[in-house]
Scaffold this active site. Structure first.
Site, PDB file in Angstrom:
ATOM      1  N   GLU A 247       0.839  -1.197   0.000  1.00 28.18           N
ATOM      2  CA  GLU A 247       0.000   0.000   0.000  1.00 28.18           C
ATOM      3  C   GLU A 247       0.876   1.249   0.000  1.00 28.18           C
ATOM      4  OE1 GLU A 247      -3.178  -1.331  -1.130  1.00 28.18           O
ATOM      5  OE2 GLU A 247      -3.236   0.764  -0.501  1.00 28.18           O
TER       6      GLU A 247
ATOM      7  N   CYS B 204       4.822  -1.385  -8.762  1.00 27.91           N
ATOM      8  CA  CYS B 204       3.458  -1.041  -8.349  1.00 27.91           C
ATOM      9  C   CYS B 204       3.433   0.116  -7.347  1.00 27.91           C
ATOM     10  CB  CYS B 204       2.732  -2.281  -7.823  1.00 27.91           C
ATOM     11  SG  CYS B 204       0.956  -2.052  -7.752  1.00 27.91           S
TER      12      CYS B 204
ATOM     13  N   ILE C  79      -2.042  -6.081  -9.928  1.00 26.23           N
ATOM     14  CA  ILE C  79      -2.942  -6.178  -8.782  1.00 26.23           C
ATOM     15  C   ILE C  79      -3.339  -4.788  -8.299  1.00 26.23           C
ATOM     16  CG2 ILE C  79      -3.114  -6.922  -6.377  1.00 26.23           C
ATOM     17  CD1 ILE C  79      -1.482  -9.357  -7.161  1.00 26.23           C
TER      18      ILE C  79
ATOM     19  N   HIS D 146       3.887  -6.706 -11.058  1.00 27.10           N
ATOM     20  CA  HIS D 146       4.681  -7.343 -10.000  1.00 27.10           C
ATOM     21  C   HIS D 146       5.513  -8.509 -10.530  1.00 27.10           C
ATOM     22  CE1 HIS D 146       2.593  -5.355  -6.662  1.00 27.10           C
ATOM     23  NE2 HIS D 146       1.505  -5.459  -7.394  1.00 27.10           N
TER      24      HIS D 146
ATOM     25  N   GLU E 295       7.838  -9.952  -9.115  1.00 33.49           N
ATOM     26  CA  GLU E 295       8.161 -10.848  -8.006  1.00 33.49           C
ATOM     27  C   GLU E 295       7.096 -11.929  -7.829  1.00 33.49           C
ATOM     28  OE1 GLU E 295       7.010  -7.834  -7.774  1.00 33.49           O
ATOM     29  OE2 GLU E 295       5.705  -7.535  -6.046  1.00 33.49           O
TER      30      GLU E 295
END
Lengths: 192, 292
Positions: free
Chosen positions: A47, A78, A134, A169, A171
């Protein structure tokens, strides 16, 4: 050479695990002291509001900004990209103002709209990359950044001097090529 | 090809909560306080668990209007609770577009035998567990995230510690097992061997594991992180304290600095009074015993 993973909040362990896979030493960075021991930094997903708040409380915000301006290699994924942007919308929020672009948070919508898609990333080779988005931000305006990959005509992976950033992402994909690409960047900066 | 609602998307989203705090809120104003303090998500509900406990009766999914107002107020993810086994409440929340569903023992169960088949949903679910077997059963049903149950609404950390220690001890045990022991062990703890094998290979739960149920102070949150939690849910602990904004702030910082006692001293200073706690032995009903 050692890579730091910004450790305020988010999927720090996933980045550490990717680094382990490609056999590059990496540590979680949550203090000014640790930041000074690494040669490059990955800002993970999570976040951005939480990270921004904690960056300021730990005093890392100003130091990081200064270091990046002086050539310290950074990769933002992100939330990391949001923190690096020049301008953040939806809603408006403060940022490090490093990358010459504007970004709209949760640009594709809520979690029901999260997705993954095969995208082309020429700098890491011909094989497509399974990019995981996401609650991803959308880059709405670009200035002096080089676009390394796009999805649906919109930039999703960019570079500006010593900084790269993606709205997805890597990862979470079983593909280490973008992390390796960043490690090469750090090696080149470190060697020079 | 573009894919939505896959395992990677659901479990990957839970990864984004790691090292963060998820807070229970009952109004848009509280949601804003939580967001400003650095919560990674809010759980929208009509009453915090301490008040659910006091009110008695049947606790159900929150009013859709309330959840919608909270979703409009904050930019961080919004979760909401459904009763155990209540497929219709879950479908409503999915259609509403909440980011995560908590199939929760804090509400009154709707089904005394079965939990929801969470694989059927595009939206990720979090479920409670008291031990490894229960956690893996929920994962088998499609949960993308686990939280140890603790005892919600008590402000007493002892049950959260008990459950986190149980899960962690069992994971350590599985890690040292020979492969031929896995089937027998799966039978013993009542969960699929494929997922037990995953635990052995990874040395951890295959999904994110938060602590919940009793966190009332920054020290409680730090304790749960020390025991291996990936993050912390705070239910009644924020908005039943004397200064919610300060408490929320302090708990967010304690999750970051859980391993630094000097920082914890600074964080724990002058933050007001924590929520009133309850002795577990005095409870007439334990929420943790709901579900199986």
């Amino acid at each position: 050479m050692k890579i730091g993973i910004l450790g305020m909040q988010g999927d720090i362990e996933e980045h550490l695990a990717t680094m382990e896979k490609i056999k590059v030493e990496a540590v979680r960075v949550k203090s000014v002291k640790t930041l000074e021991t690494v040669n490059g930094l990955i800002m993970p997903g999570g976040e951005s509001t939480t990270m921004l708040r904690l960056l300021k409380l730990t005093g890392l915000f100003d130091l990081l900004k200064e270091k990046i301006k002086n050539g310290f290699p950074v990769y933002g994924t992100c939330a990391g990209l949001i923190l690096l942007a020049d301008e953040v919308e939806h809603p408006t929020q403060d940022s490090l103002k490093i990358l010459d672009l504007s970004v709209s948070r949760n640009g594709y919508g809520r979690q029901v709209d999260s997705f993954h898609a095969e995208i082309s990333v020429p700098v890491i080779g011909d094989k497509s990359f399974d990019a995981v988005f996401i609650r991803a931000p959308i880059i709405t305006k670009v200035g002096k950044v080089e676009i390394l990959a796009s999805y649906n005509g919109m930039p999703v992976f960019v570079r500006q001097k010593n900084v790269i950033a993606s709205t997805f992402h890597p990862e979470l994909s079983n593909d280490t090529r973008i992390h390796e690409f960043f490690v090469e960047m750090v090696k080149n900066a470190f060697g020079s | 090809m573009v894919e939505k609602g896959t395992w990677v998307i659901k479990e990957g989203f839970a990864d984004m909560f790691k090292n963060g705090v998820i807070m229970d809120v009952t109004t848009p104003e509280q949601a804003k306080i939580a967001e400003d303090a650095g919560a990674v998500a809010v759980m929208a509900l009509e009453r915090v668990p301490a008040d659910i406990r006091k009110a008695g009766g049947v606790a159900r999914m929150a009013d859709v209007g309330l959840i919608r107002r909270i979703m409009k107020t904050v930019s961080i993810p919004v979760m909401a609770k459904v009763r155990i086994g209540h497929i219709a409440e879950a479908r409503i929340l999915e259609a509403l577009g909440v980011d995560f569903i908590d199939e929760s023992e804090v509400l009154t169960p709707a089904d005394d035998k079965f939990h929801i088949n969470k694989h059927d949903f595009k939206i990720p679910f979090v479920c409670g567990a008291r031990d490894l077997g229960e956690a893996l059963r929920r994962i088998a049903e499609g949960a993308s995230m686990i939280r140890t149950k603790g005892e919600a609404g008590t402000g007493n950390i002892v049950e959260a510690v008990k459950h986190m220690r149980a899960v962690m001890d069992e994971i350590r045990h599985v890690k040292t097992m020979a492969d031929e022991e896995l089937v027998g062990y799966s039978k013993e703890i009542g969960s699929p061997v494929e997922i037990v094998r995953m635990v052995k290979e990874r040395g951890r739960l295959p999904v994110v594991n938060f602590a919940a149920g009793g966190v009332a102070t920054p020290a409680d949150a730090a304790l749960m992180m020390m025991l291996g939690a990936d993050g912390v849910f705070v239910g009644s602990g924020i908005f039943k304290s004397s200064n919610p904004a300060k408490m929320a702030n302090a708990i967010v910082q304690s999750v970051l600095h859980y391993d630094d006692p000097e920082e914890l001293v600074r964080i724990s200073e002058d933050i007001g009074t924590a929520m009133e706690g309850q002795e577990i032995a005095t409870l007439t009903e334990k929420m943790q015993e709901r579900g199986w």
